[in-house]
Design a protein around this motif. Structure first.
Motif, mmCIF file in Angstrom:
data_model
loop_
_atom_site.group_PDB
_atom_site.id
_atom_site.type_symbol
_atom_site.label_atom_id
_atom_site.label_comp_id
_atom_site.label_asym_id
_atom_site.label_seq_id
_atom_site.Cartn_x
_atom_site.Cartn_y
_atom_site.Cartn_z
ATOM 1 N N GLY B 6 5.362 -31.896 45.688
ATOM 2 C CA GLY B 6 4.641 -31.293 44.586
ATOM 3 C C GLY B 6 3.389 -32.077 44.297
ATOM 4 O O GLY B 6 3.164 -33.135 44.872
ATOM 5 N N ASN B 7 2.566 -31.531 43.417
ATOM 6 C CA ASN B 7 1.314 -32.196 43.093
ATOM 7 C C ASN B 7 1.251 -32.475 41.604
ATOM 8 O O ASN B 7 2.003 -31.907 40.815
ATOM 9 C CB ASN B 7 0.127 -31.294 43.458
ATOM 10 N N ILE B 8 0.326 -33.339 41.273
ATOM 11 C CA ILE B 8 0.005 -33.524 39.863
ATOM 12 C C ILE B 8 -1.239 -32.699 39.610
ATOM 13 O O ILE B 8 -2.268 -32.909 40.253
ATOM 14 C CB ILE B 8 -0.250 -35.003 39.566
ATOM 15 N N ARG C 232 10.832 -36.146 38.635
ATOM 16 C CA ARG C 232 10.093 -36.702 39.762
ATOM 17 C C ARG C 232 10.251 -38.221 39.839
ATOM 18 O O ARG C 232 10.377 -38.795 40.918
ATOM 19 C CB ARG C 232 8.607 -36.361 39.611
ATOM 20 N N ALA C 233 10.214 -38.874 38.698
ATOM 21 C CA ALA C 233 10.232 -40.337 38.683
ATOM 22 C C ALA C 233 11.579 -40.893 39.117
ATOM 23 O O ALA C 233 11.650 -41.911 39.800
ATOM 24 C CB ALA C 233 9.893 -40.842 37.289
ATOM 25 N N GLU C 234 12.647 -40.208 38.717
ATOM 26 C CA GLU C 234 13.984 -40.687 39.061
ATOM 27 C C GLU C 234 14.854 -39.454 39.255
ATOM 28 O O GLU C 234 15.628 -39.090 38.380
ATOM 29 C CB GLU C 234 14.522 -41.558 37.918
ATOM 30 N N PRO C 235 14.685 -38.783 40.407
ATOM 31 C CA PRO C 235 15.328 -37.467 40.557
ATOM 32 C C PRO C 235 16.838 -37.549 40.353
ATOM 33 O O PRO C 235 17.523 -38.287 41.055
ATOM 34 C CB PRO C 235 14.980 -37.053 41.980
ATOM 35 N N TYR C 236 17.343 -36.832 39.369
ATOM 36 C CA TYR C 236 18.777 -36.760 39.138
ATOM 37 C C TYR C 236 19.249 -35.405 39.634
ATOM 38 O O TYR C 236 18.441 -34.568 40.029
ATOM 39 C CB TYR C 236 19.074 -36.935 37.651
ATOM 40 N N SER C 237 20.546 -35.204 39.576
ATOM 41 C CA SER C 237 21.110 -33.935 40.039
ATOM 42 C C SER C 237 20.536 -33.621 41.421
ATOM 43 O O SER C 237 20.590 -34.469 42.301
ATOM 44 C CB SER C 237 20.797 -32.845 39.000
ATOM 45 N N PHE C 242 13.614 -29.560 45.331
ATOM 46 C CA PHE C 242 12.746 -28.449 44.938
ATOM 47 C C PHE C 242 11.281 -28.856 44.953
ATOM 48 O O PHE C 242 10.931 -30.002 44.705
ATOM 49 C CB PHE C 242 13.099 -27.963 43.526
ATOM 50 N N ASP C 243 10.444 -27.855 45.245
ATOM 51 C CA ASP C 243 9.000 -28.048 45.159
ATOM 52 C C ASP C 243 8.536 -27.633 43.775
ATOM 53 O O ASP C 243 8.786 -26.507 43.356
ATOM 54 C CB ASP C 243 8.272 -27.149 46.169
ATOM 55 N N PHE C 244 7.894 -28.525 43.091
ATOM 56 C CA PHE C 244 7.229 -28.113 41.855
ATOM 57 C C PHE C 244 6.171 -29.143 41.490
ATOM 58 O O PHE C 244 6.241 -30.290 41.906
ATOM 59 C CB PHE C 244 8.220 -27.919 40.706
ATOM 60 N N ASP C 245 5.185 -28.682 40.733
ATOM 61 C CA ASP C 245 4.078 -29.554 40.361
ATOM 62 C C ASP C 245 4.291 -30.106 38.965
ATOM 63 O O ASP C 245 5.013 -29.536 38.162
ATOM 64 C CB ASP C 245 2.759 -28.778 40.387
ATOM 65 N N SER C 268 8.767 -23.986 36.163
ATOM 66 C CA SER C 268 10.204 -23.735 36.022
ATOM 67 C C SER C 268 10.591 -22.456 36.739
ATOM 68 O O SER C 268 11.638 -22.374 37.378
ATOM 69 C CB SER C 268 10.583 -23.625 34.552
ATOM 70 N N LYS C 269 9.720 -21.477 36.623
ATOM 71 C CA LYS C 269 9.998 -20.218 37.321
ATOM 72 C C LYS C 269 10.049 -20.470 38.826
ATOM 73 O O LYS C 269 10.897 -19.917 39.526
ATOM 74 C CB LYS C 269 8.915 -19.209 36.977
ATOM 75 N N ARG C 270 9.168 -21.323 39.296
ATOM 76 C CA ARG C 270 9.179 -21.658 40.725
ATOM 77 C C ARG C 270 10.510 -22.290 41.123
ATOM 78 O O ARG C 270 11.110 -21.945 42.144
ATOM 79 C CB ARG C 270 8.063 -22.665 41.009
ATOM 80 N N ILE C 271 10.984 -23.214 40.304
ATOM 81 C CA ILE C 271 12.253 -23.876 40.615
ATOM 82 C C ILE C 271 13.384 -22.865 40.629
ATOM 83 O O ILE C 271 14.249 -22.885 41.510
ATOM 84 C CB ILE C 271 12.533 -24.995 39.596
ATOM 85 N N ILE C 272 13.374 -21.954 39.649
ATOM 86 C CA ILE C 272 14.463 -20.975 39.578
ATOM 87 C C ILE C 272 14.472 -20.119 40.839
ATOM 88 O O ILE C 272 15.532 -19.811 41.393
ATOM 89 C CB ILE C 272 14.319 -20.118 38.314
#
Lengths: 443, 357, 369
Positions: B6-8, C232-237, C242-245, C268-272
């Protein structure tokens, strides 16, 4: 009304009553009718607003009391009347009591000069427009009185805001009307309406234009800009979103109404909605021809009027009905626009509101007054007034030249002023650097 | 800073364009579209226009099967047996601790039986979390779909067993799929617990309470008058029969009253129309009476002659008991209940201790 | 020389726009704020102490009541904490369902938060009504899956309470058709509206350094320009799948917070959509861990955190080996995001206070606990 009663008493019954008696009867009748109509207008407008805004929000709105909820305002009124009237201990009781009255009374006075249809004006004053706006500012006194008497900080803040707002928005409102008054050369509201016959071009500007009752001011550049400015000022005057700052519920609870309950609170509501109705009506009258519309002029020409005493009374009724229909249709349309605006926008801040009024609206209306002067010069003046070069032009030509010049002037003025205004707003926002520095020091 | 997958993205504030009212017009357009679109109904999740109001008292939302409001207790439609065995799992799972259970006791032996004597849920403090229904190993406690619980009587929200009982058919009508998942296990477990329930204990609601009250009085009567003309052993079937007969009689009388001049054979039908509770009770009692009669007929010959005698005695006792009850309220029954509750509490505590160890 | 007096106004505890029972003692000079003192605690419910007398599972429905807008996200944080403490593995499908629910929660929270923010600016509930419409749709989905609209109580240690009902997926797909239209419409209403720009641009600026030193999290922090997202910093679960910005703001004012929230709804829609594509088909027993009604974790302590729509929600649990937590501590994002309110408001007008407060997006249930 006066003519009809005169006709009825002196011609049909042949009683030969003096003029003052007929005037007295006519005024009593009119006043009674108006005082009955006004509260119903308010009831209808609250219902209309709630239903319309509900539709804009994908809801249904009140539809429980009566068919389609038409009696909802009646139920609200009953609630208002039966609620306990609470006066705070620390309040100035008498001023607290009088406040709502002072707010409501001027709105009732304003009906005195409001023409409903052809020949249907309670009192055709030759300074009707001036009267209308002079009286409307009286309610600021009532607002201040009630806000101060409540002895509540929110109420005081609200009253301060209300008065500041009312005073500063009188100016653009009156300036935008000044342009129209320049064009017509009359302050009488009835004259303003009769001026607007024609078809897109007023027949007063260009003689010989067929009269469809559509020569409205809004079709001219001067009138259009004046209309926009006036309507914005009317929103502020009537305390409607985005200028409902005096009663900003999310900031100062209910403004000057905070400490009111029961019917006193109801009176503020009455005053507000009646004022809104009047502002919409005056917008419709000044810029959209009031009762003018296809057919009214022709019907009224056949009716009993001072100019045509031998007319047919039936045409009075027909012209009246059609005229009132056009007038109310336009008025309700503008109220719908008010609701629409309320549905779409947030509220401005008080200083932004002042900025907008003083820095954008007033210069704009001033430019518009100049445009109006040019318009008058090009369409009305001749060699006698020092404009010899327009003498030979055809009226339509003069009208077209005036249209183009004022259009260009107004457009240039609008974009220039908007640019200046938004720069000034950015300038204001940039003051935040100081705040930023302080914040960073905290860190 | 880099991130994976992903991007920022820095938000674009679109500065520099002259703002001369375009945004305001755009806003008006959006609202206008909604106003125009609002004259039809928004009935689909894929739409964003149209009214989406559900006019509540006239229309109601279709509730999903999993919807949970307040817990209720289930009982079997046919036998009236409650699924609850008073195992205290729900009371232990309940976060606000609003479930209170008293376990029933066999009046003859004094032993605990897998049925509840009283079951109280304080609806006013219940948080509808559904943990009780999940904890219940017998699928006896389920979440109801009824949500119009407002009342001006706060104590009325303390629901007793009689208020909580619902037939299984009610639950299948609101959540058929969820019941299908657990149906077999629940019914099997119910058969198991019925076996361990003496006579009427654990029979649902209105009916069981009536019978149980009679049963307690009978027991008290029997304890109070030791010189009974019958032996202890054959007394059991007699005791089992008499209250049922009584209930049947009562039901029949009521049915007759309800049915007026109609013949007794047709009585259950009008009764059913008038009050389903009575009809059910009558039916149940009738079935039980028939069963008991069959049992009596099939029992060893030595007991057969004793049966009519016993029956007579029991009837007599029943009448006497009724009189006594009228005179002395429920004085003898109360201490018994208390004792049972105490015992149940102790047992539960022991069980908990054992489990926690 | 004219002498003016400073006025002290109590905004709250009963005030239309304090989002619950919250009080601000505002000192104003005219309409300009010279000082603001937040006062809270009116909604204190003894949450942490109650949790220490409950078993681990019994606390699950109580976490719903922290931030009642996002019960699913609260459930997630608590479930993660207990699972970490006990060492429970979560089945694949349950993980996906969790992410699905939490991302739906994010959409509904932002839809509501934007609506309330614009309401605080004085709009007559139109934006709120639009947001609420989408929120109701999502709540319908929650209801069909978990049984309740707000207090979902859907997560269990080692899974979720039950599998999705059969009509869930078609409705979710319908919802995803409406979602871009809704977000675009919201953006059209908010992004270029001159009035809104005047009310939000350069209002309530929270610079990067200040935000970090106040340990602000969530959209507030990202609007200040710090790309810190725990997903992003500490991916849980299973968030590393997933790709998301991550949207960040440039200035850190109210306007940036609006933009960041709008963009987060899109992400969020992208993740869903990715969840729907990847959702494994395993049914039944794996989802509903009925056997794990009561957990008895070993003695020890744990801190687990998730990115809720409002920021970092963390649960700190200390176990003494019994059925009940020995200590239970909530790190509530609303509460910590609220602390810089005074600094953000000083120098602005009274009308800005409610807007800045609205842009923080607090829920008093979480602030006071």
């Amino acid at each position: 009304m006066h003519d009809v009663i005169n006709h009825l008493i002196n011609t049909v019954f042949g009683l030969g009553w003096p003029g003052w008696a007929i005037s007295l009867i006519a005024y009593l009748l009119i006043a009674t009718i108006l005082f009955m109509i006004v509260p119903f207008q308010m009831l209808f407008l609250t219902y209309f607003e709630r239903r319309a805004i509900a539709r804009m929000q994908d809801r249904v709105g009140p539809n429980r009391v009566g068919p389609e909820g038409i009696f909802q305002p009646v139920a609200d009124g009953v609630k208002m009347f039966t609620k306990e009237d609470i006066v705070p201990d620390a309040a100035d009781k008498w001023v607290h009591l009088i406040g709502p009255g002072i707010v409501v009374a001027p709105t009732m006075f304003m009906f005195a000069v409001l023409p409903w249809g052809p020949g249907m004006v309670p009192f055709d004053m030759n300074i009707g427009l001036l009267f209308f706006f002079a009286i409307s500012s009286v309610s600021a006194v009532g607002l201040m009185a009630s806000g101060w008497a409540s002895n509540n900080k929110f109420a005081l803040l609200g009253a301060m805001r209300a008065v500041a707002q009312m005073v500063s928005y009188e100016i653009p409102a009156v300036l935008s009307l000044l342009a129209i008054v320049l064009v017509t050369g009359s302050l009488s509201i009835v004259d303003l309406i009769t001026f607007q016959s024609g078809l897109f071009i007023s027949s007063s500007d260009v003689p010989g234009i067929p009269d469809f009752g559509l020569g409205w001011f809004v079709f001219t550049p001067v009138g259009f800009l004046a209309f926009i400015a006036f309507f914005i000022a009317a929103l502020a005057e009537g305390e409607r979103t985005p200028f409902d700052i005096p009663e900003a519920d999310s900031e100062i609870v209910a403004g000057y109404m905070t400490e009111y309950s029961g019917m006193k609170f109801g009176l503020f509501y009455l005053a507000q909605y009646v004022l809104n109705f009047l502002l919409c009506a005056i917008t419709a009258i000044i810029f959209f021809g009031g009762w003018q519309g296809p057919g009214v002029g022709w019907l009224y020409a056949q009716a009993i009027t001072p100019a045509n005493p031998a007319g047919n009374g039936l045409f009075n009724v027909l012209a009246g009905v059609l005229g009132v229909f056009y007038f109310l249709a336009k008025t309700y349309f503008f109220f719908f626009v008010m609701v629409w605006v309320r549905g779409a926008y947030a509220r401005l801040r008080i200083d932004q509101l002042m900025d907008f009024g003083w820095k954008l609206l007033i210069p704009l209306t001033l430019v518009n007054v100049v445009s109006a002067a040019i318009w008058v010069g090009l369409t009305k003046w001749g060699a006698a007034d020092g404009l010899a070069f327009v003498e030979g032009w055809a009226p339509l030509m003069r009208w077209a030249v005036a249209f183009v010049i004022t259009l260009v002037m107004n457009l240039v003025a609008y974009f220039f002023l908007v640019r200046v205004y938004s720069q000034s707003q950015d300038e204001r926002a940039r003051l935040d650097d100081e705040v930023l520095e302080r914040l960073t020091n905290v860190a | 800073m880099d991130i994976q997958r992903g991007n920022i993205i820095v938000m674009d504030r679109r500065r520099g364009t002259l703002r001369a009212g375009q945004g305001l017009l755009q806003g008006l357009k959006v609202v206008w579209d909604h106003w125009v679109g609002s004259f039809r109904k928004n009935d689909n999740f894929s739409q964003i226009h149209g009214t989406f109001t559900i006019e509540y008292p006239d229309e109601r939302m279709k509730l999903p099967q999993a919807y949970r409001n307040m817990p209720v207790l289930l009982y079997d439609d046919e036998t009236g047996q409650e699924l609850c065995t008073a195992c205290y799992q729900c009371a232990r799972a309940c976060p606000p601790e609003v479930i209170h259970i008293t376990q029933a006791k066999d009046p003859n032996t004094g032993k605990m039986v897998p049925a509840s004597l009283e079951f109280i849920i304080e609806y006013d403090a219940c948080m509808s979390c559904g943990l009780c229904a999940e904890a219940c190993p017998f699928d006896a406690i389920k979440m109801d779909h009824f949500y119009e619980l407002s009342t001006d009587n706060r104590m009325g929200l303390m629901q007793r067993k009689a208020d909580l009982n619902r037939p299984v058919s009610y639950y299948t009508s609101i959540a058929p799929d969820l019941w299908d998942e657990v149906k077999e296990g629940a019914m099997k477990k119910l058969q198991g617990s019925i076996k361990r329930r003496p006579d009427v204990i654990g029979i649902a609601g209105h009916l069981s309470e009536k019978i149980a009250a009679r049963r307690r009085q009978l027991a008290a009567e029997a304890a109070a008058s030791p010189p009974a003309p019958v032996a202890a052993a054959p007394a059991a079937p007699a005791g089992k029969l008499s209250p049922e007969e009584k209930a049947a009689k009562l039901a029949a009388m009521r049915a007759a009253k309800a049915g007026g001049a109609e013949p007794a054979a047709e009585a259950p039908a009008p009764a059913a129309e008038l009050s389903p509770a009575d009809a059910k009770a009558a039916k149940l009692a009738a079935i039980k009476a028939a069963n008991a009669a069959k049992k009596a007929a099939e029992s060893p010959a030595a007991e057969v002659p004793a049966a009519p005698l016993d029956e007579k005695a029991a009837k007599l006792a029943a009448i006497r008991a009724a009189n006594a009850a009228k005179a002395a309220a429920e004085a003898p029954a109360a201490p018994l209940d208390e004792k049972a509750a105490k015992l149940a509490a102790i047992r539960a505590a022991n069980a908990a201790k054992k489990k926690s160890e | 020389m004219l002498k003016t007096e400073e006025l002290q106004i109590n905004i709250g505890p009963q005030h239309p726009s304090t989002h619950g029972v919250f009080r601000m003692i505002v000192t104003v000079d005219g309409e300009t704020i010279t000082d603001l003192k937040p006062v809270f605690g009116y909604l204190h419910r003894n949450h942490e102490q109650i949790a220490e007398v409950n078993t681990y599972l019994q606390n699950m429905p109580y976490t719903d009541r922290l931030d009642y807008f996002n019960s699913m996200a609260n459930n997630h944080a608590y479930a993660l904490a207990v699972e970490k403490l006990v060492g429970i593995e979560v089945p694949e499908r349950a993980e996906y369902l969790r992410v699905l629910m939490v991302e739906l929660t994010r959409i509904l929270n932002h839809a509501g938060a934007l609506g309330f923010l614009i309401n605080d600016m004085g709009a007559w509930q139109t934006q709120l009504a639009f947001g609420m419409r989408e929120r109701e749709k999502i709540l319908d989905l929650f209801e069909s899956a978990s049984g309740a609209r707000l207090m979902c109580n859907y997560f269990r240690f080692g899974g979720v309470a039950r599998d999705l009902p059969p009509d869930f997926m078609p409705r979710l797909k319908d919802l995803l058709i409406a979602m871009p239209a809704f977000v675009d419409e919201m953006e059209r209403l908010l992004r270029e509206n001159e009035i809104l720009l005047q009310r939000s641009e350069n209002i309530g600026v929270l610079p990067k350094e200040v935000a970090i030193s106040y340990s602000v999290t969530g959209p507030m922090l990202r609007a200040s320009g710090v790309p810190y997202d725990i997903r992003r910093a500490e991916p849980y679960s299973i968030y590393d799948r997933f790709d998301f910005d991550v949207p960040v703001g440039a200035v850190g004012d109210v306007y940036d917070r609006i933009l960041v929230r709008i963009e987060e709804m899109r992400q969020s829609k992208r993740i869903i959509e990715q969840v729907i594509a990847q959702l494994p088909d395993a049914q039944g027993g794996h989802i509903n861990p009925k056997a794990r009604q009561n957990v008895r974790p070993p003695a020890g302590d744990v801190y687990a955190r998730v990115e809720t729509p409002k920021g970092e929600l963390g649960f700190y649990l200390v176990s003494d080996g019994s059925l009940k937590p020995y200590r239970y501590k909530v790190r509530a994002p609303s509460f910590i995001n609220l602390t810089p309110l005074g600094d953000m408001c000083r120098g602005y007008k009274v009308a800005d206070v409610v807007v800045i407060l609205g842009s923080i997006d607090i829920v008093m249930g979480e602030v006071d606990r």
